[in-house]
Design a protein around this motif. Structure first.
Motif, PDB file in Angstrom:
ATOM      1  N   GLY A  28       0.795  -1.222   0.000  1.00  0.00           N
ATOM      2  CA  GLY A  28       0.000   0.000   0.000  1.00  0.00           C
ATOM      3  C   GLY A  28       0.828   1.273   0.000  1.00  0.00           C
ATOM      4  N   SER A  30       2.658   4.678  -1.286  1.00  0.00           N
ATOM      5  CA  SER A  30       2.264   5.734  -2.210  1.00  0.00           C
ATOM      6  C   SER A  30       3.504   6.381  -2.811  1.00  0.00           C
ATOM      7  N   THR A  32       3.716   8.868  -4.905  1.00  0.00           N
ATOM      8  CA  THR A  32       3.577  10.252  -5.380  1.00  0.00           C
ATOM      9  C   THR A  32       4.628  11.134  -4.705  1.00  0.00           C
ATOM     10  N   HIS A  47       3.239  17.540  -8.743  1.00  0.00           N
ATOM     11  CA  HIS A  47       3.475  16.175  -8.273  1.00  0.00           C
ATOM     12  C   HIS A  47       3.380  15.165  -9.414  1.00  0.00           C
ATOM     13  N   CYS A  49       4.226  10.547 -10.254  1.00  0.00           N
ATOM     14  CA  CYS A  49       4.721   9.254  -9.794  1.00  0.00           C
ATOM     15  C   CYS A  49       5.818   8.799 -10.745  1.00  0.00           C
ATOM     16  N   PRO A 303      -1.382   2.724  -7.520  1.00  0.00           N
ATOM     17  CA  PRO A 303      -1.355   4.114  -7.029  1.00  0.00           C
ATOM     18  C   PRO A 303      -0.405   5.011  -7.820  1.00  0.00           C
TER      19      PRO A 303
END
Lengths: 364, 414
Positions: A28, A30, A32, A47, A49, A303
């Motif tokens: 889980g 993230s 980002t 922002h 990824c 994500p």
């Protein structure tokens, strides 16, 4: 037995490699992060990824002076995938094929070339070594050269569904005997130009542009030498008309299930593509109606933001990663769905293997 | 059939695929009849480039499509929402379906493959967005133009315009062999039984980016394109679209369709050698793959439509590869690019259509602008004037950046 997937690998915002992907996804995490304004000047959203600390030179060393990011992402993923696999003799008629999904290659490379031409003292003061980067099949060609892949070498421009369209193309190649082993996947790079294009292309009210990047690849064989991670039972795509993909998505999903010989109630997990805006809600509603809400909750949601052409390829490997994490996934069918805003819906049905994927043979 | 369909590889046991319709947008002619006349006459598509500003370039000839009215062909979709390459692709597809005499209503609810090859997709729009950005920043991008740039539109728009509800649409972006790749995809989809009809080919619109790149590489000819000539100076960039209706033979016969030619086979391979330069061994291997797939031997081939760009390197390498496969007396080998320029992703599709028309009408298109054959390109390129010929088997070459080769073999339907 049909086409069997025997390996996968990925370069993703969780880092380089399969283990990083699986660990990140199932824990889980993230990925980002704020963009470094020096490397990525003036994007519409601060922002993204990104694949952490990734650059062509850092990842591949020498010979990368003019290599663009999407080519390097693909080269790293394909290189990892093929480590330890047998290379066919150069004169063997059956060579390994490569099918790579893309949106539009490197839109940064394409537009930079035009910028240079428009801004230079003379319109042809451009770097000739970068010319190949401006053509959409650059990454596939470079991968072929690096890893001596002499089979069919196709680049499929398929937007968010590119990974499934590539899989469909691959299935046809293998079914017609044009390749017995195929590397298939999709790659997308982050760039400032891509962010701005996305920013303007979004439906109004779709929220901020969070973009991701990376590359995921599968190795498929028709006569596998190793254990099967999954069997590709069916893959289909269909064009939708107008703005609402719901009917077409339902139809293509049902047709794919019929081709696969799998009932909706047998499906263990469904991976939706989660496009931004109302299409995302539509997709979820159609799939929940067909498979029940439970099947949509068995896999963690990716994500990575919007990973463009890599979206469906990441969905595919997220399904395969379940073999490492969820014992009851073994032997069960899984569905990957995709909705692309440019008019395509697609669906693939896989049957996961019986064996844990850690049984991969040692590298080297 | 949808998965792992194993197709009988022997020519005797598999479904046959024929060309029943063609749609052509080219610098030398629009539509099948005009294009066939142009090929027979040896018409030249050369004119000064008008679609982008060529100020500062020392020479600026190209091969543009002129006299094309998209509204005459595109009736459902909003033209504003289609880039130039998509307009070419959609119009050529409509033209091909009409040429085939196929009622669109029949195709609406049957599975159809739409496969369109391209080099640049909508790079023409991207070039213009860059100009807008230099003038007003990226905030100034035109939203409608942005929505046009996905190359997937080249194929999805065909299905949307024709109302094909069960179409699989795929854009094959394998650069300058993309048209042949797309035809190969249609061939396989019909052979395997997935579809009875496929709309395949290629489309590209001329753009500044690609002209500039070839110019900088020193491969743009100053005036004319002269393939296989000792004084050849390079390519001329071109544009257009070629779409073919590929149809399962039984389906074509049942409806009494005119058959231009049969698609006998194709070969797909990669040199895995150099990002831009072709490789003789790789091209020869691809030709052999295509002939094997078609179930024909080199002595049966009557004509080769070469990739034939007119660059020093391509023409030598390609003719050597042809001689490697065919020996000292290769079949006549022509370059349509002498007339059409290099229409990029459309090139090998227009080449395949040229082959089908040559088979149908019994002639060999010439290689124009030809004065003296380069001794290093020892082939008969049919200089300047077409010749009458009964053609049974014709090979169409496509080679691309990335060493991506695709060769299609067509034959007279018998």
């Amino acid at each position: 037995m049909g086409i069997v997937i025997t390996q996968w690998d990925a370069v993703s915002p969780f880092g380089t490699g399969r283990d990083a992907f699986t660990e990140g996804l199932w824990s889980g995490a993230s990925p980002t992060a704020a963009l470094d304004p020096e490397q990525w000047p003036a994007p519409p959203d601060p922002h993204a990824c990104l694949v952490p600390d990734f650059s062509p030179r850092q990842a591949l060393g020498k010979g990368t002076r003019v290599m663009d990011r999407v080519t390097a992402l693909a080269a790293v993923a394909v290189g990892r995938l093929l480590e330890g696999t047998d290379e066919p003799a150069p004169d063997a008629p059956e060579q390994t094929g490569l099918v790579l999904g893309t949106t539009t290659g490197s839109v940064q490379s394409m537009t930079d070339f035009t910028r240079e031409s428009l801004q230079g003292a003379r319109p042809f003061y451009v770097d000739p070594a970068r010319m190949p980067n401006t053509v959409m099949n650059c990454a596939a060609g470079q991968c072929a050269i690096r890893y001596r892949l002499r089979g069919p070498n196709a680049t499929v421009a398929g937007g968010r569904a590119a990974g499934l369209l590539a899989l469909s193309y691959q299935r046809r190649l293998m079914g017609c005997g044009r390749a017995r082993k195929v590397v298939c996947g999709a790659a997308e790079e982050f760039s400032v130009t891509r962010s701005w294009l996305e920013h303007h292309a979004r439906p109004v009210g779709a929220g901020p542009v969070l973009l991701g990047e990376g590359c995921a690849v599968l190795l498929s064989e028709d006569a596998p030498s190793g254990p099967a991670l999954a069997e590709l039972l069916a893959v289909r795509s269909q064009v939708y008309h107008g703005e609402d993909p719901a009917d077409a998505l339902r139809q293509v999903t049902l047709r794919t299930l019929v081709s696969a010989g799998v009932g909706a109630d047998e499906v263990w997990a469904v991976s939706p593509s989660c496009p931004p805006g109302p299409a995302g809600e539509t997709e979820r509603a159609v799939l929940a109606d067909l498979f029940g809400p439970g099947a949509l909750q068995r896999l963690p949601q990716l994500p990575f933001g919007d990973t463009g052409a890599a979206s469906a390829a990441f969905q595919l490997v997220s399904v395969l990663s379940a073999l490492d994490r969820v014992p009851e996934a073994a032997g069960r069918p899984a569905v990957v769905s995709s909705v692309d805003r440019d008019g395509t819906v697609a669906c693939a049905v896989l049957r996961l293997g019986e064996r844990h994927s850690a049984a991969r043979p040692p590298r080297g | 059939m949808s998965t792992g369909a194993v197709v009988d590889p022997s020519p005797a046991g598999r479904r046959r695929v024929v060309v029943t319709g063609v749609g052509v947008l080219s610098s030398i002619g629009i539509g099948a009849a005009d294009f066939a006349d142009a090929l027979r006459e040896g018409r030249s598509g050369v004119r000064p480039i008008s679609v982008f500003d060529t100020k500062g370039f020392e020479y600026d000839n190209g091969c543009e499509v002129v006299g094309f009215d998209p509204a005459g062909w595109i009736r459902t979709l909003d033209l504003e929402e289609l880039g130039k390459a998509s307009q070419f692709s959609v119009a050529a597809a409509r033209m091909a379906v009409e040429d085939a005499g196929l009622p669109v209503e029949r195709l609406r609810d049957e599975p159809v493959l739409v496969s369109v090859g391209t080099t640049d997709g909508e790079a023409y729009d991207l070039d213009r967005l860059v100009q807008a950005e230099l003038d007003g920043g990226p905030e100034a991008y035109d939203r409608v133009a942005v929505r046009r740039v996905s190359p997937l539109r080249l194929s999805t728009a065909v299905a949307q315009e024709l109302g094909l509800r069960q179409a699989e649409a795929s854009t094959v972006a394998t650069a300058c062999s993309a048209g042949n790749y797309a035809i190969g995809s249609g061939l396989d989809a019909i052979r395997s039984g997935e579809v009875d009809v496929a709309l395949c080919g290629g489309a590209d619109a001329m753009c500044r980016k690609t002209f500039t790149g070839f110019y900088r590489l020193g491969t743009i000819a100053p005036d004319r394109c002269r393939p296989f000539d000792v004084d050849r100076k390079g390519i001329l960039t071109g544009e257009g679209a070629g779409l073919l209706v590929l149809e399962e033979l039984g389906s074509a016969l049942r409806r009494g369709a005119r058959i231009y030619a049969e698609i006998l086979g194709c070969g797909l391979s990669c040199d895995a050698f150099h990002p831009v330069a072709p490789n003789q061994a790789g091209v020869a291997r691809c030709i052999r793959l295509a002939l094997r797939d078609a179930g024909v031997t080199p002595d049966q081939v009557d004509l080769i439509s070469a990739h034939g760009t007119g660059t020093k390197h391509n023409d030598v390498t390609e003719s050597m590869a042809i001689r490697e496969v065919y020996g000292e007396q290769p079949p006549r080998t022509v370059s349509l690019k002498s007339m059409l320029g290099h229409s990029m992703g459309a090139a090998s599709a227009l080449g395949a259509i040229g082959c089908a028309l040559a088979i149908t009408h019994g002639f060999i298109p010439p290689t124009i602008n030809h004065e003296r054959t380069d001794p290093e390109c020892a082939i008969d390129c049919v200089p300047n004037t077409s010749v009458e010929a009964d053609l049974r088997i014709v090979q169409n070459n496509g080679m691309a950046f990335g060493g991506t080769n695709a060769v299609v073999v067509l034959g007279k339907y018998r």
